[in-house]
Design a protein around this motif. Structure first.
Motif, PDB file in Angstrom:
ATOM      1  N   GLY A   1       0.781  -1.231   0.000  1.00  0.00           N
ATOM      2  CA  GLY A   1       0.000   0.000   0.000  1.00  0.00           C
ATOM      3  C   GLY A   1       0.811   1.279   0.000  1.00  0.00           C
ATOM      4  N   ARG A   2       2.137   1.174  -0.018  1.00  0.00           N
ATOM      5  CA  ARG A   2       2.986   2.368  -0.030  1.00  0.00           C
ATOM      6  C   ARG A   2       3.841   2.394  -1.287  1.00  0.00           C
ATOM      7  NH1 ARG A   2       6.480   2.869   5.247  1.00  0.00           N
ATOM      8  NH2 ARG A   2       7.078   4.753   4.075  1.00  0.00           N
ATOM      9  N   ASN A   3       4.050   3.578  -1.834  1.00  0.00           N
ATOM     10  CA  ASN A   3       4.892   3.733  -3.014  1.00  0.00           C
ATOM     11  C   ASN A   3       6.346   3.948  -2.605  1.00  0.00           C
ATOM     12  OD1 ASN A   3       2.880   3.461  -4.980  1.00  0.00           O
ATOM     13  ND2 ASN A   3       2.300   5.616  -4.780  1.00  0.00           N
ATOM     14  N   HIS A   4       7.227   3.296  -3.330  1.00  0.00           N
ATOM     15  CA  HIS A   4       8.665   3.420  -3.064  1.00  0.00           C
ATOM     16  C   HIS A   4       9.373   3.767  -4.360  1.00  0.00           C
ATOM     17  CE1 HIS A   4       8.458   1.448   0.963  1.00  0.00           C
ATOM     18  NE2 HIS A   4       7.417   0.839   0.405  1.00  0.00           N
ATOM     19  N   LYS A   5      10.070   4.918  -4.374  1.00  0.00           N
ATOM     20  CA  LYS A   5      10.871   5.304  -5.526  1.00  0.00           C
ATOM     21  C   LYS A   5      12.270   4.713  -5.352  1.00  0.00           C
ATOM     22  CE  LYS A   5       8.541   9.699  -6.508  1.00  0.00           C
ATOM     23  NZ  LYS A   5       8.712  11.182  -6.631  1.00  0.00           N
ATOM     24  N   LEU A   6      12.730   4.021  -6.392  1.00  0.00           N
ATOM     25  CA  LEU A   6      14.001   3.324  -6.287  1.00  0.00           C
ATOM     26  C   LEU A   6      14.814   3.483  -7.562  1.00  0.00           C
ATOM     27  CD1 LEU A   6      12.378   0.068  -4.980  1.00  0.00           C
ATOM     28  CD2 LEU A   6      13.933   1.414  -3.599  1.00  0.00           C
ATOM     29  N   LEU A   7      16.127   3.408  -7.415  1.00  0.00           N
ATOM     30  CA  LEU A   7      17.020   3.292  -8.557  1.00  0.00           C
ATOM     31  C   LEU A   7      17.544   1.863  -8.557  1.00  0.00           C
ATOM     32  CD1 LEU A   7      19.105   6.602  -8.513  1.00  0.00           C
ATOM     33  CD2 LEU A   7      17.480   5.874 -10.268  1.00  0.00           C
ATOM     34  N   VAL A   8      17.277   1.122  -9.621  1.00  0.00           N
ATOM     35  CA  VAL A   8      17.660  -0.285  -9.653  1.00  0.00           C
ATOM     36  C   VAL A   8      18.405  -0.606 -10.940  1.00  0.00           C
ATOM     37  CG1 VAL A   8      15.643  -0.925  -8.275  1.00  0.00           C
ATOM     38  CG2 VAL A   8      15.528  -1.060 -10.775  1.00  0.00           C
ATOM     39  N   GLU A   9      19.191  -1.648 -10.892  1.00  0.00           N
ATOM     40  CA  GLU A   9      19.788  -2.188 -12.100  1.00  0.00           C
ATOM     41  C   GLU A   9      18.772  -3.130 -12.744  1.00  0.00           C
ATOM     42  OE1 GLU A   9      23.585  -3.957 -11.391  1.00  0.00           O
ATOM     43  OE2 GLU A   9      24.312  -2.252 -10.203  1.00  0.00           O
ATOM     44  N   PRO A  10      18.724  -3.204 -14.062  1.00  0.00           N
ATOM     45  CA  PRO A  10      17.740  -4.047 -14.732  1.00  0.00           C
ATOM     46  C   PRO A  10      17.786  -5.507 -14.293  1.00  0.00           C
ATOM     47  CG  PRO A  10      18.809  -2.608 -16.322  1.00  0.00           C
ATOM     48  CD  PRO A  10      19.550  -2.446 -15.037  1.00  0.00           C
ATOM     49  N   ARG A  11      18.940  -5.949 -13.817  1.00  0.00           N
ATOM     50  CA  ARG A  11      19.098  -7.353 -13.433  1.00  0.00           C
ATOM     51  C   ARG A  11      18.617  -7.647 -12.009  1.00  0.00           C
ATOM     52  NH1 ARG A  11      24.037  -8.031 -10.525  1.00  0.00           N
ATOM     53  NH2 ARG A  11      25.140  -6.039 -10.287  1.00  0.00           N
ATOM     54  N   TYR A  12      18.284  -6.615 -11.235  1.00  0.00           N
ATOM     55  CA  TYR A  12      17.851  -6.838  -9.855  1.00  0.00           C
ATOM     56  C   TYR A  12      16.540  -7.612  -9.830  1.00  0.00           C
ATOM     57  CZ  TYR A  12      21.150  -3.355  -7.902  1.00  0.00           C
ATOM     58  OH  TYR A  12      22.249  -2.656  -7.508  1.00  0.00           O
ATOM     59  N   THR A  13      16.490  -8.652  -9.007  1.00  0.00           N
ATOM     60  CA  THR A  13      15.219  -9.354  -8.808  1.00  0.00           C
ATOM     61  C   THR A  13      14.386  -8.620  -7.766  1.00  0.00           C
ATOM     62  OG1 THR A  13      16.072 -10.772  -7.035  1.00  0.00           O
ATOM     63  CG2 THR A  13      16.298 -11.575  -9.318  1.00  0.00           C
ATOM     64  N   LEU A  14      13.101  -8.882  -7.792  1.00  0.00           N
ATOM     65  CA  LEU A  14      12.215  -8.304  -6.776  1.00  0.00           C
ATOM     66  C   LEU A  14      12.630  -8.790  -5.394  1.00  0.00           C
ATOM     67  CD1 LEU A  14       9.717  -6.607  -6.117  1.00  0.00           C
ATOM     68  CD2 LEU A  14       8.328  -8.654  -6.530  1.00  0.00           C
ATOM     69  N   LEU A  15      13.072 -10.021  -5.300  1.00  0.00           N
ATOM     70  CA  LEU A  15      13.549 -10.572  -4.033  1.00  0.00           C
ATOM     71  C   LEU A  15      14.693  -9.740  -3.474  1.00  0.00           C
ATOM     72  CD1 LEU A  15      13.821 -12.802  -1.863  1.00  0.00           C
ATOM     73  CD2 LEU A  15      15.213 -14.089  -3.503  1.00  0.00           C
ATOM     74  N   PHE A  16      15.669  -9.430  -4.305  1.00  0.00           N
ATOM     75  CA  PHE A  16      16.821  -8.644  -3.872  1.00  0.00           C
ATOM     76  C   PHE A  16      16.396  -7.251  -3.413  1.00  0.00           C
ATOM     77  CE2 PHE A  16      20.116  -5.508  -4.890  1.00  0.00           C
ATOM     78  CZ  PHE A  16      21.175  -5.987  -4.140  1.00  0.00           C
ATOM     79  N   VAL A  17      15.526  -6.617  -4.173  1.00  0.00           N
ATOM     80  CA  VAL A  17      15.097  -5.253  -3.839  1.00  0.00           C
ATOM     81  C   VAL A  17      14.300  -5.240  -2.535  1.00  0.00           C
ATOM     82  CG1 VAL A  17      13.598  -3.353  -4.562  1.00  0.00           C
ATOM     83  CG2 VAL A  17      15.157  -4.399  -6.202  1.00  0.00           C
ATOM     84  N   LEU A  18      13.390  -6.195  -2.369  1.00  0.00           N
ATOM     85  CA  LEU A  18      12.573  -6.222  -1.148  1.00  0.00           C
ATOM     86  C   LEU A  18      13.438  -6.408   0.096  1.00  0.00           C
ATOM     87  CD1 LEU A  18       9.555  -8.406  -2.356  1.00  0.00           C
ATOM     88  CD2 LEU A  18       9.535  -5.958  -1.862  1.00  0.00           C
ATOM     89  N   ARG A  19      14.378  -7.326   0.036  1.00  0.00           N
ATOM     90  CA  ARG A  19      15.194  -7.621   1.203  1.00  0.00           C
ATOM     91  C   ARG A  19      16.335  -6.623   1.408  1.00  0.00           C
ATOM     92  NH1 ARG A  19      15.145 -12.375   3.883  1.00  0.00           N
ATOM     93  NH2 ARG A  19      17.372 -12.128   4.290  1.00  0.00           N
ATOM     94  N   GLU A  20      17.117  -6.407   0.351  1.00  0.00           N
ATOM     95  CA  GLU A  20      18.358  -5.648   0.501  1.00  0.00           C
ATOM     96  C   GLU A  20      18.175  -4.141   0.385  1.00  0.00           C
ATOM     97  OE1 GLU A  20      20.834  -7.315   1.556  1.00  0.00           O
ATOM     98  OE2 GLU A  20      19.884  -9.260   1.202  1.00  0.00           O
ATOM     99  N   LYS A  21      17.173  -3.701  -0.348  1.00  0.00           N
ATOM    100  CA  LYS A  21      16.950  -2.269  -0.521  1.00  0.00           C
ATOM    101  C   LYS A  21      15.873  -1.717   0.410  1.00  0.00           C
ATOM    102  CE  LYS A  21      19.990  -1.925  -3.809  1.00  0.00           C
ATOM    103  NZ  LYS A  21      21.266  -1.210  -3.575  1.00  0.00           N
ATOM    104  N   LEU A  22      14.883  -2.552   0.737  1.00  0.00           N
ATOM    105  CA  LEU A  22      13.766  -2.056   1.549  1.00  0.00           C
ATOM    106  C   LEU A  22      13.664  -2.725   2.919  1.00  0.00           C
ATOM    107  CD1 LEU A  22      11.067  -1.824  -1.277  1.00  0.00           C
ATOM    108  CD2 LEU A  22      12.389   0.042  -0.260  1.00  0.00           C
ATOM    109  N   GLY A  23      14.491  -3.718   3.187  1.00  0.00           N
ATOM    110  CA  GLY A  23      14.516  -4.342   4.509  1.00  0.00           C
ATOM    111  C   GLY A  23      13.303  -5.196   4.839  1.00  0.00           C
ATOM    112  N   LEU A  24      12.571  -5.659   3.818  1.00  0.00           N
ATOM    113  CA  LEU A  24      11.397  -6.510   4.053  1.00  0.00           C
ATOM    114  C   LEU A  24      11.855  -7.966   4.064  1.00  0.00           C
ATOM    115  CD1 LEU A  24       8.905  -4.588   1.754  1.00  0.00           C
ATOM    116  CD2 LEU A  24       8.953  -4.596   4.258  1.00  0.00           C
TER     117      LEU A  24
END
Length: 209
Positions: free
Chosen positions: A61-84
Motif C-alpha cells: 500500500g505504499r509507493n517506493h521510488k528506487l534506482l535499480v539495475e535491470p538485473r535486480y530481482t524483486l527478491l533482492f530489492v525487497l530484502r536488501e533495498k527495503l529491509g522486508l
C-alpha cells in the motif's frame, strides 16, 4: 587444387562464401520490401547490466521510488533495498517458494521476477498482512494449527495460502493441496499447513480480516 575451407562446396554446388554473400543480399531485399532500412532493422540496444533506472514500486500500500539495475530481482530489492526480510531467500531458481509474494493478488516467486517487471503492480509481502502488531488471518491460522517447525518456509507458505483464499474463499482439500504445491517444506508439516488453510478460510468467513 584449393584447400580453402571457406570455398568448399556443399552438395548443392554452392560454396560457403557464395552462400554467405547471398544471405547478405537477402537481408537487404527484405529491408527493401518492408520499406525500412537495414539500420532500422537492427535489434534495440540492451541496457547495461549495471545501468541504474528509476522505478516506482507499490508495496503493502505504499509507493517506493528506487534506482535499480535491470538485473535486480524483486527478491533482492525487497530484502536488501527495503529491509522486508519476511521474504526469504531459498533456492533462487523458482523451486522452493520461500520467496513467494502476491503481485496483484496472485502468488509469484520474487526470485524469478525482475524488480522492473513489478512496476505498476500491487505487491504484498508477509509484512503487509499484519495490522500493526496484530497477525493477519492466515498467520493466525498457522499459529493455531502449529503449521511450522523451523519456520523458514512459513512466510512463503502463508503467502501462497493468502493468494489462494483471495481467489477461492472456501477451497476443498484438493484445491488447498494444489494451491500450496509450489511451496516446499523440508520439515514435512504439510498436513498442518493444509489444516491451517482451512482454518484461515473459516476465520475469513467469520468476518476476520
Amino acid at each position: 587444387m584449393s584447400t580453402d575451407n571457406h570455398d568448399c562446396k556443399c552438395k548443392s554446388g554452392v560454396s560457403r562464401r557464395a552462400f554467405l554473400a547471398t544471405m547478405g543480399v537477402g537481408t537487404a531485399v527484405v529491408a527493401g520490401i518492408s520499406g525500412v532500412s537495414a539500420e532500422e532493422m537492427k535489434p534495440p540496444e540492451e541496457m547495461a547490466a549495471n545501468e541504474l533506472t528509476p522505478i516506482m514500486l507499490n508495496i503493502n500500500g505504499r509507493n517506493h521510488k528506487l534506482l535499480v539495475e535491470p538485473r535486480y530481482t524483486l527478491l533482492f530489492v525487497l530484502r536488501e533495498k527495503l529491509g522486508l526480510t519476511g521474504v526469504k531467500v531459498g533456492c533462487e531458481r523458482g523451486e522452493c517458494g520461500a520467496c513467494t509474494v502476491l503481485i496483484n493478488g496472485l502468488p509469484r516467486y520474487a526470485c524469478l521476477t525482475l524488480a522492473v517487471e513489478a512496476e505498476d503492480s500491487e505487491i504484498t509481502t508477509l509484512e503487509g498482512l499484519m495490522n500493526g502488531e496484530e497477525l493477519g488471518v492466515v498467520q493466525q491460522a498457522f499459529l493455531e494449527k502449529d503449521a511450522l517447525q523451523c519456520g523458514y518456509c512459513t512466510p512463503g507458505q502463508i503467502m501462497a495460502v493468502e493468494g489462494l483464499l483471495r481467489q477461492n474463499a472456501d477451497p476443498s482439500f484438493e484445491e488447498v493441496r494444489r494451491g500450496s504445491s509450489g511451496n516446499l517444506c523440508r520439515c514435512g508439516t504439510y498436513e498442518n499447513i493444509f489444516k491451517a488453510a482451512k482454518r484461515a478460510s473459516e476465520l475469513k468467513k467469520g468476518g476476520a480480516k
